[in-house]
Design an enzyme around this catalytic site. Structure first.
Site, PDB file in Angstrom:
ATOM      1  N   SER A 207      46.276  40.839  46.902  1.00  0.00           N
ATOM      2  CA  SER A 207      45.115  40.036  48.427  1.00  0.00           C
ATOM      3  C   SER A 207      44.252  39.509  48.055  1.00  0.00           C
ATOM      4  CB  SER A 207      43.892  41.588  48.184  1.00  0.00           C
ATOM      5  OG  SER A 207      44.360  42.716  48.573  1.00  0.00           O
TER       6      SER A 207
ATOM      7  N   HIS B 160      51.496  41.842  52.723  1.00  0.00           N
ATOM      8  CA  HIS B 160      49.514  42.096  52.258  1.00  0.00           C
ATOM      9  C   HIS B 160      49.376  43.637  53.774  1.00  0.00           C
ATOM     10  CE1 HIS B 160      45.377  41.174  53.071  1.00  0.00           C
ATOM     11  NE2 HIS B 160      45.760  41.577  51.810  1.00  0.00           N
TER      12      HIS B 160
ATOM     13  N   GLU C  11      50.533  40.961  56.675  1.00  0.00           N
ATOM     14  CA  GLU C  11      50.030  39.288  56.883  1.00  0.00           C
ATOM     15  C   GLU C  11      51.727  39.287  56.068  1.00  0.00           C
ATOM     16  OE1 GLU C  11      45.628  37.587  56.505  1.00  0.00           O
ATOM     17  OE2 GLU C  11      46.623  39.277  55.455  1.00  0.00           O
TER      18      GLU C  11
ATOM     19  N   ASN D 186      41.027  38.307  54.963  1.00  0.00           N
ATOM     20  CA  ASN D 186      40.306  38.088  54.308  1.00  0.00           C
ATOM     21  C   ASN D 186      39.578  36.613  54.299  1.00  0.00           C
ATOM     22  OD1 ASN D 186      39.794  40.866  53.605  1.00  0.00           O
ATOM     23  ND2 ASN D 186      42.008  40.842  51.935  1.00  0.00           N
TER      24      ASN D 186
HETATM   25  N1  NAD Z   1      42.835  49.256  48.541  1.00  0.00           N
HETATM   26  C1  NAD Z   1      42.868  48.533  49.501  1.00  0.00           C
HETATM   27  O1  NAD Z   1      42.162  48.429  51.020  1.00  0.00           O
HETATM   28  C2  NAD Z   1      43.809  47.292  49.747  1.00  0.00           C
HETATM   29  C3  NAD Z   1      44.961  46.622  50.803  1.00  0.00           C
HETATM   30  C4  NAD Z   1      45.407  45.343  50.987  1.00  0.00           C
HETATM   31  C5  NAD Z   1      45.681  44.542  49.790  1.00  0.00           C
HETATM   32  N2  NAD Z   1      45.564  45.817  48.362  1.00  0.00           N
HETATM   33  C6  NAD Z   1      46.682  45.578  47.145  1.00  0.00           C
HETATM   34  O2  NAD Z   1      46.801  45.828  46.664  1.00  0.00           O
HETATM   35  C7  NAD Z   1      47.751  46.872  45.519  1.00  0.00           C
HETATM   36  C8  NAD Z   1      47.076  48.203  45.164  1.00  0.00           C
HETATM   37  O3  NAD Z   1      45.647  48.379  45.596  1.00  0.00           O
HETATM   38  P1  NAD Z   1      45.649  49.666  45.413  1.00  0.00           P
HETATM   39  O4  NAD Z   1      44.041  49.948  46.603  1.00  0.00           O
HETATM   40  O5  NAD Z   1      46.543  50.636  46.077  1.00  0.00           O
HETATM   41  O6  NAD Z   1      44.569  50.182  44.054  1.00  0.00           O
HETATM   42  P2  NAD Z   1      44.520  51.112  43.214  1.00  0.00           P
HETATM   43  O7  NAD Z   1      43.946  51.301  42.411  1.00  0.00           O
HETATM   44  O8  NAD Z   1      43.904  52.471  44.422  1.00  0.00           O
HETATM   45  O9  NAD Z   1      45.907  51.450  42.877  1.00  0.00           O
HETATM   46  C9  NAD Z   1      46.984  51.229  42.245  1.00  0.00           C
HETATM   47  C10 NAD Z   1      47.901  51.320  41.692  1.00  0.00           C
HETATM   48  O10 NAD Z   1      48.969  51.692  40.293  1.00  0.00           O
HETATM   49  C11 NAD Z   1      49.239  52.194  39.095  1.00  0.00           C
HETATM   50  N3  NAD Z   1      49.822  50.983  37.973  1.00  0.00           N
HETATM   51  C12 NAD Z   1      48.657  50.502  37.471  1.00  0.00           C
HETATM   52  N4  NAD Z   1      49.533  49.304  36.809  1.00  0.00           N
HETATM   53  C13 NAD Z   1      51.143  49.730  36.877  1.00  0.00           C
HETATM   54  C14 NAD Z   1      52.342  48.942  36.205  1.00  0.00           C
HETATM   55  N5  NAD Z   1      52.204  48.213  35.630  1.00  0.00           N
HETATM   56  N6  NAD Z   1      52.841  49.751  36.724  1.00  0.00           N
HETATM   57  C15 NAD Z   1      53.518  50.888  38.044  1.00  0.00           C
HETATM   58  N7  NAD Z   1      51.824  51.528  38.787  1.00  0.00           N
HETATM   59  C16 NAD Z   1      51.185  50.212  37.761  1.00  0.00           C
HETATM   60  C17 NAD Z   1      47.891  52.886  38.386  1.00  0.00           C
HETATM   61  O11 NAD Z   1      48.237  53.789  37.932  1.00  0.00           O
HETATM   62  C18 NAD Z   1      47.781  53.123  40.402  1.00  0.00           C
HETATM   63  O12 NAD Z   1      48.354  54.271  40.800  1.00  0.00           O
HETATM   64  C19 NAD Z   1      45.977  45.450  44.812  1.00  0.00           C
HETATM   65  O13 NAD Z   1      46.355  43.928  44.971  1.00  0.00           O
HETATM   66  C20 NAD Z   1      45.193  45.334  46.277  1.00  0.00           C
HETATM   67  O14 NAD Z   1      44.781  43.957  46.507  1.00  0.00           O
HETATM   68  C21 NAD Z   1      44.402  46.908  48.701  1.00  0.00           C
END
Ligand code: NAD
Length: 298
Positions: free
Chosen positions: A131, A152, A164, A202
């Site tokens: 993000s 994204h 995006e 954002n």
């Molecule tokens: N949550 C949102 O609304 C949102 C929206 C757009 C983008 N994002 C982006 O998406 C990405 C993930 O966000 P999320 O909300 O799903 O996070 P989350 O915390 O729900 O999930 C992340 C997952 O990654 C796993 N993980 C960590 N290290 C790892 C590795 N080395 N190998 C494999 N898996 C691994 C964790 O165990 C976890 O299950 C981030 O970069 C975030 O900025 C999030």
């Protein structure tokens, strides 16, 4: 559901298209689901077995919901059969597209991207769902960075049509087009943006949420009336405080910090009330309380 072939994609790799998603949390599981729903083989990876179990459960629940509303015609069980859940990076090897969706932590992202690009062929598209981290910066950790880009997605991924698509200075038109074709194939409607902090979404949204929190802090109106102003006055489906609770207040704070550091502009500075909420564990919907109270699903 017709099976998509790599042949129609770049013409030289046989068999069904395989998409790997690294990280199976909130976003990763949604990304895996939409590709499986649209006929792709999916490799859903996480280092945490509990996250993989939860991903499987939540994907099935989401598919069941869509099936009961006739939004999909294939049975949820058949769709789920196309997803391989794995805790090994080795499983990524034969992929055609890899999307990284691990924690928004620099070291974990760079380490994961290096591993991905060491594992897959040099023409495999690698996308990151970050993000806030610079795509140009992350591209230093990817071999053949012309095939690397930001993809994204928005939460919840199976519902939100927008993606995006973010290019670095090194991403080529060829890979941008291939990635956007794939996204269109799974029902998304991409916009193309340059690698600037916060992209479009954002960068514009966070100052709105920040100002709404300041209005709340100054007792100009209560949370319900602040949100109602946007729902009824501007036709927003959710007011800014409800939306902040939905995104996660910790996530909003993290994004504001990145924007503030990068632009040095106070319009991105996280308000005290936001910090206090986050420090006391009020993270919004996911924790059961933020600007509103919620029932937390076990
Ligand atoms: N949550 C949102 O609304 C949102 C929206 C757009 C983008 N994002 C982006 O998406 C990405 C993930 O966000 P999320 O909300 O799903 O996070 P989350 O915390 O729900 O999930 C992340 C997952 O990654 C796993 N993980 C960590 N290290 C790892 C590795 N080395 N190998 C494999 N898996 C691994 C964790 O165990 C976890 O299950 C981030 O970069 C975030 O900025 C999030």
């Amino acid at each position: 559901m017709p099976r998509r072939r790599w042949r129609s994609f770049n013409g030289h790799r046989g068999g069904k298209l395989k998409v790997s998603v690294i990280g199976s949390g909130t976003m990763g599981r949604g990304i895996g689901q939409i590709f499986a729903q649209n006929g792709y083989d999916v490799n859903q990876v996480d280092v945490d077995q509990t996250a993989l179990n939860m991903a499987e459960k939540s994907i099935l629940e989401s598919l069941n919901k869509l099936y009961s509303k006739h939004a999909i015609s294939e049975s949820p069980e058949d769709i789920l059969k196309r997803i391989n859940f794995s805790d090994s990076m080795e499983s990524v090897r034969r992929s055609d597209l890899v999307i990284e969706a691990v924690f928004e932590k620099l070291e974990i992202k760079t380490d994961t991207l290096s591993k991905i690009s060491d594992t897959v062929d040099k023409d495999v598209i690698i996308g990151t769902n970050t993000s806030s981290i610079s795509i140009n910066f992350l591209s230093k950790y990817v071999r053949n960075p012309e095939r690397f880009l930001g993809i994204h997605f928005f939460n919840p991924v199976p519902i939100m049509k927008l993606v995006e698509v973010v290019s670095s200075e090194l991403t080529t038109e060829f890979y941008l087009k291939k990635a956007s074709d794939l996204l269109v194939n799974v029902g998304k409607d991409p916009v193309f943006v340059k690698d600037f902090p916060g992209f479009v979404s954002n960068r514009v949204l966070m100052p709105l949420i920040r100002e709404a929190i300041l209005v709340f802090e100054e007792n100009v109106a209560n949370a319900r009336d602040i949100d109602k102003t946007f729902r009824l006055g501007m036709n927003h489906p959710m007011g800014p405080l409800e939306l902040a609770d939905f995104i996660g207040l910790d996530v909003c704070q993290d994004i504001m910090e990145v924007l503030y550091i990068n632009y040095g502009d106070p319009r991105f500075k996280a308000p005290v009330t936001l910090r206090n909420f986050v420090n006391s564990g009020k993270l919004g919907r996911k924790s059961g309380e933020g600007f509103y109270k919620y029932e937390v699903k076990k």
